[in-house]
Scaffold this motif. Structure first.
Motif, PDB file in Angstrom:
ATOM      1  N   PHE A  77       0.721  -1.414   0.079  1.00  0.00           N
ATOM      2  CA  PHE A  77       0.116  -0.050  -0.045  1.00  0.00           C
ATOM      3  C   PHE A  77       0.684   1.212   0.052  1.00  0.00           C
ATOM      4  N   LEU A  78       1.798   1.205   0.949  1.00  0.00           N
ATOM      5  CA  LEU A  78       2.728   2.659   1.047  1.00  0.00           C
ATOM      6  C   LEU A  78       3.550   2.836  -0.203  1.00  0.00           C
ATOM      7  N   LEU A  79       3.688   1.761  -1.033  1.00  0.00           N
ATOM      8  CA  LEU A  79       4.492   1.938  -2.162  1.00  0.00           C
ATOM      9  C   LEU A  79       3.622   2.280  -3.387  1.00  0.00           C
ATOM     10  N   SER A  80       2.548   2.117  -3.167  1.00  0.00           N
ATOM     11  CA  SER A  80       1.300   2.176  -4.271  1.00  0.00           C
ATOM     12  C   SER A  80       1.110   3.659  -4.583  1.00  0.00           C
ATOM     13  N   ASP A  81       0.235   4.040  -5.606  1.00  0.00           N
ATOM     14  CA  ASP A  81      -0.093   5.177  -5.826  1.00  0.00           C
ATOM     15  C   ASP A  81      -1.412   5.757  -4.991  1.00  0.00           C
ATOM     16  N   ARG A  82      -1.821   4.544  -4.265  1.00  0.00           N
ATOM     17  CA  ARG A  82      -2.941   4.859  -3.353  1.00  0.00           C
ATOM     18  C   ARG A  82      -2.439   5.748  -2.137  1.00  0.00           C
ATOM     19  N   ALA A  83      -1.170   5.575  -1.889  1.00  0.00           N
ATOM     20  CA  ALA A  83      -0.495   6.294  -0.910  1.00  0.00           C
ATOM     21  C   ALA A  83       0.350   7.506  -1.595  1.00  0.00           C
ATOM     22  N   ALA A  84      -0.191   8.161  -2.291  1.00  0.00           N
ATOM     23  CA  ALA A  84       0.523   9.196  -3.286  1.00  0.00           C
ATOM     24  C   ALA A  84       1.091  10.521  -2.181  1.00  0.00           C
ATOM     25  N   HIS A  85       0.191  10.654  -1.365  1.00  0.00           N
ATOM     26  CA  HIS A  85       0.577  11.687  -0.448  1.00  0.00           C
ATOM     27  C   HIS A  85       0.697  11.259   0.916  1.00  0.00           C
ATOM     28  N   ILE A  86       1.439  10.333   1.216  1.00  0.00           N
ATOM     29  CA  ILE A  86       1.921  10.041   2.303  1.00  0.00           C
ATOM     30  C   ILE A  86       3.405   9.587   2.223  1.00  0.00           C
ATOM     31  N   THR A  87       4.143  10.279   3.290  1.00  0.00           N
ATOM     32  CA  THR A  87       5.574  10.239   3.338  1.00  0.00           C
ATOM     33  C   THR A  87       6.093  10.603   4.919  1.00  0.00           C
ATOM     34  N   MET A  88       7.310  10.226   5.070  1.00  0.00           N
ATOM     35  CA  MET A  88       7.697  10.340   6.511  1.00  0.00           C
ATOM     36  C   MET A  88       6.609   9.804   7.459  1.00  0.00           C
ATOM     37  N   HIS A  89       6.065   8.542   7.234  1.00  0.00           N
ATOM     38  CA  HIS A  89       5.024   8.127   8.069  1.00  0.00           C
ATOM     39  C   HIS A  89       5.585   6.654   8.703  1.00  0.00           C
ATOM     40  N   ASP A  90       5.182   6.303   9.794  1.00  0.00           N
ATOM     41  CA  ASP A  90       5.695   5.213  10.278  1.00  0.00           C
ATOM     42  C   ASP A  90       4.282   4.240  10.589  1.00  0.00           C
ATOM     43  N   LEU A  91       4.095   3.382   9.878  1.00  0.00           N
ATOM     44  CA  LEU A  91       2.789   2.570   9.960  1.00  0.00           C
ATOM     45  C   LEU A  91       2.684   1.347  10.883  1.00  0.00           C
ATOM     46  N   HIS A  92       2.287   1.307  12.086  1.00  0.00           N
ATOM     47  CA  HIS A  92       2.405   0.309  12.906  1.00  0.00           C
ATOM     48  C   HIS A  92       1.294  -0.824  12.505  1.00  0.00           C
ATOM     49  N   VAL A  93       1.575  -1.886  12.225  1.00  0.00           N
ATOM     50  CA  VAL A  93       0.948  -3.177  12.056  1.00  0.00           C
ATOM     51  C   VAL A  93       1.234  -4.187  13.170  1.00  0.00           C
ATOM     52  N   ASP A  94       0.406  -4.002  14.257  1.00  0.00           N
ATOM     53  CA  ASP A  94       0.828  -4.922  15.313  1.00  0.00           C
ATOM     54  C   ASP A  94      -0.266  -5.062  16.168  1.00  0.00           C
ATOM     55  N   GLY A  95      -1.349  -5.201  15.603  1.00  0.00           N
ATOM     56  CA  GLY A  95      -2.872  -5.517  16.291  1.00  0.00           C
ATOM     57  C   GLY A  95      -2.836  -4.758  17.774  1.00  0.00           C
ATOM     58  N   GLY A  96      -2.238  -3.648  17.728  1.00  0.00           N
ATOM     59  CA  GLY A  96      -2.471  -2.649  18.821  1.00  0.00           C
ATOM     60  C   GLY A  96      -1.472  -2.847  19.919  1.00  0.00           C
ATOM     61  N   ALA A  97      -0.537  -3.723  19.908  1.00  0.00           N
ATOM     62  CA  ALA A  97       0.429  -3.923  20.671  1.00  0.00           C
ATOM     63  C   ALA A  97       1.282  -2.684  21.499  1.00  0.00           C
ATOM     64  N   ALA A  98       1.328  -1.692  20.528  1.00  0.00           N
ATOM     65  CA  ALA A  98       2.010  -0.670  20.908  1.00  0.00           C
ATOM     66  C   ALA A  98       1.074   0.658  21.740  1.00  0.00           C
ATOM     67  N   LEU A  99      -0.132   0.243  21.430  1.00  0.00           N
ATOM     68  CA  LEU A  99      -1.076   0.923  22.102  1.00  0.00           C
ATOM     69  C   LEU A  99      -1.239   2.273  21.392  1.00  0.00           C
ATOM     70  N   GLY A 100      -1.217   2.033  19.977  1.00  0.00           N
ATOM     71  CA  GLY A 100      -1.520   3.249  19.047  1.00  0.00           C
ATOM     72  C   GLY A 100      -0.170   4.273  19.175  1.00  0.00           C
ATOM     73  N   ARG A 101       0.800   3.907  19.632  1.00  0.00           N
ATOM     74  CA  ARG A 101       1.822   4.930  19.744  1.00  0.00           C
ATOM     75  C   ARG A 101       2.353   5.057  18.176  1.00  0.00           C
TER      76      ARG A 101
END
Length: 271
Positions: A247-271
């Motif tokens: 997703f982040l590589l794709s054009d659907r994320a064309a206006h997203i940069t310098m972002h860290d996307l957590h894919v952890d089932g909520g383990a970091a409690l949304g940090r």
């Protein structure tokens, strides 16, 4: 073998015509990323130290009609990084997408970590990201080529973990580097983001389990280690992480940069 990916209106075409390079391609997450991008139409260069596993990956992918070429290289070597990137671009064309998944984990109490543990962890997890990202980005900027870079880090970059000081510090540095890279490359139309997995069903996670109670501790948390569990009550699969990367590589994320996307089932409690 990765699961059959759910079909969407994007499947098979979203990354069509793109050239992607994936490091750590023989690992659980890296392998899933290779398949995700190739199944979406990209020509993928799979890079890893494990030449045997890479050959098997390339063979299996080609049997499925996917465009995957294997390239053995060590991300801790600047010379090998430059060589493999040059070879990939000569064979497949200019690189449009880079995914850094190569990583190692040396789990030990802080006071038991050796100099070698610390230095090798940073050599792969942080300096490796630096070498590959800058080598690819330099080529992109020189030819005025827009592109997308994703670093696979970890939610440990923002949450302290017992016995994971070197790993956590290296991943935090990799995330910070990726965001700084994204800031400087934004003027060239190159987006740089990080995906931060939590506990994912890979050999790396399983290596942390000392006995049959390991999976339950990872899911439920361990109070004595100040570690919460996973609110969604399940481990991520490598495909879950690969979907976020794609997703982040794709054009659907064309206006997203310098972002860290957590894919952890909520383990970091949304940090």
């Amino acid at each position: 073998m990765p699961r059959a990916r759910p079909g969407t209106e994007h499947a098979g075409t979203e990354h069509a015509g793109k050239v992607a390079l994936v490091t750590g391609a023989a690992g659980g997450i890296g392998r899933a990323v290779v398949y995700a991008l190739a199944e979406a139409g990209a020509s993928v260069a799979a890079v890893d130290l494990d030449a045997v596993a890479l050959e098997e990956l390339e063979r299996t992918a080609r049997e499925k009609g996917l465009s995957v070429v294997s390239c053995s290289a060590d991300v801790t070597s600047a010379a090998q990084v430059e060589s493999v990137i040059s070879a990939v671009e000569e064979q497949l064309g200019p690189i449009d997408q880079l995914v850094s998944t190569a990583g190692i984990l040396r789990a030990a109490p802080v006071l038991s970590l050796t100099e070698e543990d610390w230095e090798q962890t940073f050599a792969v997890n942080t300096a490796g990201v630096f070498r590959v990202s800058t080598a690819v980005a330099r080529r992109m900027t020189q030819r005025g080529h827009r592109g997308s870079i994703v670093t696979v880090a970890s939610n440990a970059a923002v949450v302290p973990r017992v016995h994971m000081a070197a790993y956590s510090a290296s991943k935090a540095a990799a995330v910070a580097f990726t965001k700084n890279l994204g800031l400087e490359l934004a003027q060239h139309g190159i987006r740089c983001n990080a995906v931060c997995p939590g506990s994912t069903d890979t050999p790396m996670l399983r290596s942390l389990w000392e006995d049959e109670s390991g999976p339950a501790h990872s899911l439920d948390g361990v109070l004595s280690e100040y570690r919460v569990g996973i609110p969604l009550g399940k481990f991520a699969t490598p495909d879950d992480i690969a979907d976020a990367v794609a997703f982040l590589l794709s054009d659907r994320a064309a206006h997203i940069t310098m972002h860290d996307l957590h894919v952890d089932g909520g383990a970091a409690l949304g940090r």
